[in-house]
Write a protein that holds these residues in place. Structure first.
Motif, PDB file in Angstrom:
ATOM      1  N   ILE A   1      43.120  28.065  47.141  1.00 49.61           N
ATOM      2  CA  ILE A   1      42.736  29.443  47.456  1.00 49.61           C
ATOM      3  C   ILE A   1      43.838  30.125  48.258  1.00 49.61           C
ATOM      4  O   ILE A   1      44.185  31.293  48.004  1.00 49.61           O
ATOM      5  CB  ILE A   1      41.401  29.463  48.213  1.00 49.61           C
ATOM      6  CG1 ILE A   1      40.270  28.966  47.310  1.00 49.61           C
ATOM      7  CG2 ILE A   1      41.091  30.876  48.718  1.00 49.61           C
ATOM      8  CD1 ILE A   1      38.952  28.782  48.020  1.00 49.61           C
TER       9      ILE A   1
ATOM     10  N   GLY B   1      44.648  32.216  45.439  1.00 51.21           N
ATOM     11  CA  GLY B   1      43.470  33.060  45.583  1.00 51.21           C
ATOM     12  C   GLY B   1      42.259  32.610  44.815  1.00 51.21           C
ATOM     13  O   GLY B   1      41.196  33.217  44.946  1.00 51.21           O
ATOM     14  N   TRP B   2      42.352  31.536  44.039  1.00 53.21           N
ATOM     15  CA  TRP B   2      41.209  31.054  43.260  1.00 53.21           C
ATOM     16  C   TRP B   2      41.336  29.555  43.027  1.00 53.21           C
ATOM     17  O   TRP B   2      42.415  28.981  43.138  1.00 53.21           O
ATOM     18  CB  TRP B   2      41.107  31.777  41.911  1.00 53.21           C
ATOM     19  CG  TRP B   2      42.316  31.585  41.015  1.00 53.21           C
ATOM     20  CD1 TRP B   2      43.443  32.369  40.970  1.00 53.21           C
ATOM     21  CD2 TRP B   2      42.525  30.528  40.057  1.00 53.21           C
ATOM     22  NE1 TRP B   2      44.330  31.875  40.055  1.00 53.21           N
ATOM     23  CE2 TRP B   2      43.795  30.761  39.469  1.00 53.21           C
ATOM     24  CE3 TRP B   2      41.777  29.441  39.643  1.00 53.21           C
ATOM     25  CZ2 TRP B   2      44.319  29.926  38.485  1.00 53.21           C
ATOM     26  CZ3 TRP B   2      42.288  28.599  38.663  1.00 53.21           C
ATOM     27  CH2 TRP B   2      43.549  28.857  38.101  1.00 53.21           C
TER      28      TRP B   2
ATOM     29  N   ASN C   1      45.121  41.003  40.267  1.00 49.89           N
ATOM     30  CA  ASN C   1      44.936  42.207  41.063  1.00 49.89           C
ATOM     31  C   ASN C   1      45.527  43.445  40.399  1.00 49.89           C
ATOM     32  O   ASN C   1      45.185  44.578  40.756  1.00 49.89           O
ATOM     33  CB  ASN C   1      45.558  42.007  42.455  1.00 49.89           C
ATOM     34  CG  ASN C   1      44.908  42.889  43.502  1.00 49.89           C
ATOM     35  OD1 ASN C   1      43.774  43.343  43.349  1.00 49.89           O
ATOM     36  ND2 ASN C   1      45.623  43.146  44.584  1.00 49.89           N
TER      37      ASN C   1
ATOM     38  N   LEU D   1      38.935  34.983  45.810  1.00 49.84           N
ATOM     39  CA  LEU D   1      38.892  36.037  46.813  1.00 49.84           C
ATOM     40  C   LEU D   1      38.259  37.287  46.213  1.00 49.84           C
ATOM     41  O   LEU D   1      38.711  37.789  45.171  1.00 49.84           O
ATOM     42  CB  LEU D   1      40.299  36.328  47.332  1.00 49.84           C
ATOM     43  CG  LEU D   1      40.972  35.179  48.083  1.00 49.84           C
ATOM     44  CD1 LEU D   1      42.413  35.540  48.434  1.00 49.84           C
ATOM     45  CD2 LEU D   1      40.189  34.802  49.345  1.00 49.84           C
TER      46      LEU D   1
ATOM     47  N   GLU E   1      40.313  40.581  45.220  1.00 49.32           N
ATOM     48  CA  GLU E   1      41.582  40.516  44.491  1.00 49.32           C
ATOM     49  C   GLU E   1      41.462  40.264  42.997  1.00 49.32           C
ATOM     50  O   GLU E   1      42.469  40.384  42.286  1.00 49.32           O
ATOM     51  CB  GLU E   1      42.474  39.440  45.115  1.00 49.32           C
ATOM     52  CG  GLU E   1      42.866  39.763  46.558  1.00 49.32           C
ATOM     53  CD  GLU E   1      43.873  38.795  47.116  1.00 49.32           C
ATOM     54  OE1 GLU E   1      44.440  38.005  46.327  1.00 49.32           O
ATOM     55  OE2 GLU E   1      44.116  38.823  48.331  1.00 49.32           O
TER      56      GLU E   1
END
Length: 202
Positions: free
Chosen positions: A10, A14-15, A147, A166, A169
């Motif tokens: 993450i 972000g994932w 994003n 997130l 995003e």
């Protein structure tokens, strides 16, 4: 589960996708807690909340710890994730809310974000799938964009799979499936702007 690896993913991109977050037996136990009554999902918050079948057609039922031992155990696992996120990512997550989601054959949820920068208390989104034996050709994928709203990936809703990203995003959508499909959608939240769960109109 390797919480450190999950948080590192993450932090880096972000994932993260975690397969076998729960066993097939645990997934079946959670699925046995599905409600008999569902509410139509809506869009918007507070006074702007409304149903819009052109945007989403799923049905939902909010999770509470008293809905059975499997639900309480799931919420306990998510609490462990919340604490790990706060230790490793310093997100200041205050609580977690979640609902069962039912997508009947052909149902969908058009592209959207779970949060907008500075305008929501949702920080980290979770999606957990309850569809043991799901065949990829049945569809119903979670389509995720970056994003800049460029295609990032398709995630098949197979049982036991957990997706975390997130909330601000990653725009995403749920594509129609040829079978009924179940999941638990949830959000780890900070205390502040926009606090409070929004229930669908009854």
């Amino acid at each position: 589960m390797d919480y450190q690896a999950v948080m590192d993913a993450i932090y880096t991109r972000g994932w993260v996708i975690v397969d076998d977050f729960l066993t097939a037996e645990e997934v079946d136990a959670l699925k046995a807690c599905l409600p008999h009554e569902w509410q139509p999902a809506g869009i918007g918050r507070e006074g702007l909340h409304q149903g819009n079948p052109d945007i989403r057609r799923d049905q939902i039922h909010w999770l509470e710890p008293d809905q059975g031992a499997p639900v309480a155990a799931y919420l306990s696992r998510m609490e462990s994730l919340r604490l790990a996120a706060n230790r490793n990512l310093m997100l200041g997550l205050f609580d977690y809310e979640a609902h069962f989601a039912r997508y009947r054959e052909g149902d969908f949820y058009a592209t959207h974000r779970d949060a907008f920068a500075g305008r929501s208390n949702r920080r980290l989104t979770s999606v957990f799938y309850l569809n043991n034996g799901w065949a990829p050709e049945a569809g119903g994928v979670l389509r995720v964009y970056d994003n800049d709203e460029q295609f990032l990936m398709d995630v098949s809703p197979k049982g036991g799979r957990l997706v975390l990203f997130l909330s601000e995003e990653f725009p995403h959508e749920v594509l129609p499936a040829s079978l009924e499909r179940y999941s638990i959608a949830g959000w780890f939240r900070v205390n502040g702007n926009g606090a409070g769960r929004v229930d669908p109109p009854r």
